[in-house]
Design a protein around this motif. Structure first.
Motif, PDB file in Angstrom:
ATOM      1  N   ASN A   1      60.434  36.870  51.437  1.00  0.00           N
ATOM      2  CA  ASN A   1      60.626  37.643  50.207  1.00  0.00           C
ATOM      3  C   ASN A   1      61.499  36.889  49.213  1.00  0.00           C
ATOM      4  OD1 ASN A   1      59.265  40.103  51.021  1.00  0.00           O
ATOM      5  ND2 ASN A   1      60.883  40.175  52.570  1.00  0.00           N
ATOM      6  N   ASP A   2      61.154  37.024  47.946  1.00  0.00           N
ATOM      7  CA  ASP A   2      61.930  36.397  46.884  1.00  0.00           C
ATOM      8  C   ASP A   2      62.034  37.424  45.761  1.00  0.00           C
ATOM      9  OD1 ASP A   2      62.407  34.865  44.381  1.00  0.00           O
ATOM     10  OD2 ASP A   2      62.279  33.131  45.706  1.00  0.00           O
ATOM     11  N   PRO A   3      63.225  37.605  45.176  1.00  0.00           N
ATOM     12  CA  PRO A   3      63.375  38.602  44.101  1.00  0.00           C
ATOM     13  C   PRO A   3      62.417  38.373  42.937  1.00  0.00           C
ATOM     14  CG  PRO A   3      65.488  37.498  44.569  1.00  0.00           C
ATOM     15  CD  PRO A   3      64.481  36.921  45.502  1.00  0.00           C
ATOM     16  N   VAL A   4      61.919  37.142  42.793  1.00  0.00           N
ATOM     17  CA  VAL A   4      61.023  36.868  41.668  1.00  0.00           C
ATOM     18  C   VAL A   4      59.709  37.649  41.797  1.00  0.00           C
ATOM     19  CG1 VAL A   4      59.745  34.839  42.516  1.00  0.00           C
ATOM     20  CG2 VAL A   4      60.330  35.005  40.100  1.00  0.00           C
ATOM     21  N   ASP A   5      59.354  38.043  43.024  1.00  0.00           N
ATOM     22  CA  ASP A   5      58.138  38.838  43.210  1.00  0.00           C
ATOM     23  C   ASP A   5      58.233  40.167  42.454  1.00  0.00           C
ATOM     24  OD1 ASP A   5      57.195  36.831  44.823  1.00  0.00           O
ATOM     25  OD2 ASP A   5      57.736  37.815  46.701  1.00  0.00           O
ATOM     26  N   GLN A   6      59.432  40.783  42.492  1.00  0.00           N
ATOM     27  CA  GLN A   6      59.633  42.044  41.767  1.00  0.00           C
ATOM     28  C   GLN A   6      59.601  41.829  40.254  1.00  0.00           C
ATOM     29  OE1 GLN A   6      62.438  42.342  44.716  1.00  0.00           O
ATOM     30  NE2 GLN A   6      60.379  42.589  45.547  1.00  0.00           N
ATOM     31  N   ILE A   7      60.111  40.680  39.823  1.00  0.00           N
ATOM     32  CA  ILE A   7      60.093  40.384  38.385  1.00  0.00           C
ATOM     33  C   ILE A   7      58.645  40.305  37.900  1.00  0.00           C
ATOM     34  CG2 ILE A   7      60.668  38.639  36.616  1.00  0.00           C
ATOM     35  CD1 ILE A   7      63.183  38.008  38.285  1.00  0.00           C
ATOM     36  N   PHE A   8      57.795  39.643  38.699  1.00  0.00           N
ATOM     37  CA  PHE A   8      56.372  39.552  38.331  1.00  0.00           C
ATOM     38  C   PHE A   8      55.758  40.952  38.273  1.00  0.00           C
ATOM     39  CE2 PHE A   8      51.838  38.990  39.423  1.00  0.00           C
ATOM     40  CZ  PHE A   8      51.462  38.122  38.411  1.00  0.00           C
ATOM     41  N   GLU A   9      56.007  41.738  39.321  1.00  0.00           N
ATOM     42  CA  GLU A   9      55.476  43.113  39.390  1.00  0.00           C
ATOM     43  C   GLU A   9      55.868  43.927  38.159  1.00  0.00           C
ATOM     44  OE1 GLU A   9      54.027  44.913  42.282  1.00  0.00           O
ATOM     45  OE2 GLU A   9      53.550  42.900  43.012  1.00  0.00           O
ATOM     46  N   SER A  10      57.122  43.735  37.701  1.00  0.00           N
ATOM     47  CA  SER A  10      57.662  44.565  36.617  1.00  0.00           C
ATOM     48  C   SER A  10      57.004  44.266  35.270  1.00  0.00           C
ATOM     49  CB  SER A  10      59.175  44.389  36.504  1.00  0.00           C
ATOM     50  OG  SER A  10      59.453  43.116  35.956  1.00  0.00           O
ATOM     51  N   GLN A  11      56.171  43.222  35.231  1.00  0.00           N
ATOM     52  CA  GLN A  11      55.525  42.892  33.960  1.00  0.00           C
ATOM     53  C   GLN A  11      54.235  43.666  33.739  1.00  0.00           C
ATOM     54  OE1 GLN A  11      55.578  38.577  34.723  1.00  0.00           O
ATOM     55  NE2 GLN A  11      56.972  38.405  32.998  1.00  0.00           N
ATOM     56  N   PHE A  12      53.880  44.518  34.740  1.00  0.00           N
ATOM     57  CA  PHE A  12      52.651  45.310  34.628  1.00  0.00           C
ATOM     58  C   PHE A  12      52.975  46.797  34.618  1.00  0.00           C
ATOM     59  CE2 PHE A  12      51.791  41.296  36.648  1.00  0.00           C
ATOM     60  CZ  PHE A  12      50.683  40.829  35.960  1.00  0.00           C
ATOM     61  N   ASP A  13      52.141  47.576  33.949  1.00  0.00           N
ATOM     62  CA  ASP A  13      52.340  49.026  33.942  1.00  0.00           C
ATOM     63  C   ASP A  13      51.709  49.651  35.198  1.00  0.00           C
ATOM     64  OD1 ASP A  13      49.600  49.233  33.551  1.00  0.00           O
ATOM     65  OD2 ASP A  13      49.753  49.639  31.396  1.00  0.00           O
ATOM     66  N   GLY A  14      51.729  50.982  35.268  1.00  0.00           N
ATOM     67  CA  GLY A  14      51.248  51.693  36.454  1.00  0.00           C
ATOM     68  C   GLY A  14      49.790  51.432  36.788  1.00  0.00           C
ATOM     69  N   ARG A  15      48.992  51.097  35.773  1.00  0.00           N
ATOM     70  CA  ARG A  15      47.582  50.828  36.040  1.00  0.00           C
ATOM     71  C   ARG A  15      47.297  49.345  36.281  1.00  0.00           C
ATOM     72  NH1 ARG A  15      44.985  53.099  30.865  1.00  0.00           N
ATOM     73  NH2 ARG A  15      46.602  51.643  30.248  1.00  0.00           N
ATOM     74  N   GLY A  16      48.397  48.545  36.336  1.00  0.00           N
ATOM     75  CA  GLY A  16      48.234  47.117  36.619  1.00  0.00           C
ATOM     76  C   GLY A  16      47.868  46.287  35.402  1.00  0.00           C
ATOM     77  N   SER A  17      48.151  46.819  34.176  1.00  0.00           N
ATOM     78  CA  SER A  17      47.871  46.034  32.964  1.00  0.00           C
ATOM     79  C   SER A  17      49.151  45.386  32.451  1.00  0.00           C
ATOM     80  CB  SER A  17      47.320  46.941  31.857  1.00  0.00           C
ATOM     81  OG  SER A  17      46.105  47.511  32.276  1.00  0.00           O
TER      82      SER A  17
END
Ligand SMILES: [Zn+2]
Lengths: 197, 76
Positions: free
Chosen positions: A97-113
């Motif tokens: 696990n790397d905290p950067v994974d969450q940073i990437f995730e946070s760039q998308f909204d609930g529908r994955g856009s």
């Protein structure tokens, strides 16, 4: 004429005392050859510099066990090979696990856009300026991420070939490449990529 | 229909070329319609291009203050 043995003893004595001139001369004499060898072993520019520094630190710490000036080069190369292998093993053990994974995730909204369009690079920025920014941002990567980014994006090797060199699975190469790219994108955006257009 | 997150993750991990045909087609279709993901792909290409240009400058030689930096760290 002083004999070689005496010269060696004096030189090694100065190294043991960490005499600044002796330290500088041993680095001047061997540093660049070690650096080129580290690059040849597939280490990135930044990593090769770290590695060579590490080699000299280890050398100075172990100089007590050392007998003659003529072997300094061989000894240093031995340390380099050892350190290089150590680094490769550390790469293979990188955390899942790397905290950067969450940073990437946070760039998308609930529908994955995408929430915000990824920034295009600044066309006006000079090449030297971009190169400096990239080098500074590469320092923020873990050694494993730097290795993978170097082999995949700079040397343009396939995931399979990079995996063979680093002894990693293709999936792991993909994860590390993704993290390296995410960190570099964030870092470059922080340095003003896409602000001027 | 694939989401931006799925498409961008597949592109970013470099797994696109090894993905099954239906996934590859899904990515192509999404890219045709989505300017955000096209921008993302351009951004990755620009990062790689800049890194190659930066690497070409000091391909075989270390940075200028290399030796003095190392010697300084030993003197500490
Ligand atoms: Zn999209």
């Amino acid at each position: 004429m002083r004999d070689v043995v005496q010269l060696d003893a004096e030189y090694l004595g100065r190294l043991r005392r960490r005499d600044p001139d002796a330290l500088q001369s041993v680095v001047d004499e061997h540093g660049r050859r070690l650096y080129r060898a580290a690059r040849g072993m597939g280490h990135s520019a930044t990593e090769a510099e770290d590695l060579v520094q590490d080699v000299f630190v280890t050398f100075i710490d172990s100089v007590e066990r050392f007998e003659g000036r003529s072997q300094v080069g061989t000894w240093l190369f031995g340390i380099l090979h050892h350190k290089s292998q150590e680094r490769r093993r550390a790469v293979a053990r990188e955390e899942l696990n790397d905290p950067v994974d969450q940073i990437f995730e946070s760039q998308f909204d609930g529908r994955g856009s995408w929430i915000r369009t990824p920034a295009a690079p600044d066309r006006q920025a000079g090449a030297a300026q971009v190169a400096d920014a990239i080098r500074a941002c590469l320092d923020g990567l873990s050694p494993a991420q730097r290795d993978v980014f170097q082999l995949r994006e700079v040397e343009e090797l396939s995931a399979a070939d990079a995996g063979k060199i680093l002894v990693l699975t293709i999936t792991h190469i993909g994860v590390l490449l993704h993290r390296a790219r995410t960190k570099l994108r964030m870092c470059l955006e922080g340095k003003g990529w896409g602000r001027l257009r | 229909m694939m989401t931006c997150k799925e498409v961008s993750t597949l592109i970013s991990t470099g797994g696109f070329s090894d993905a099954p045909l239906t996934r590859r087609l899904g990515v192509r279709l999404h890219l045709l319609m989505c300017r955000h993901c096209r921008a993302f792909r351009r951004q990755l290409e620009a990062v790689a291009r800049s890194a190659r240009a930066a690497a070409a400058v000091h391909e075989t030689e270390p940075s200028r203050d290399f030796e003095s930096k190392i010697a300084a760290s030993l003197k500490r």
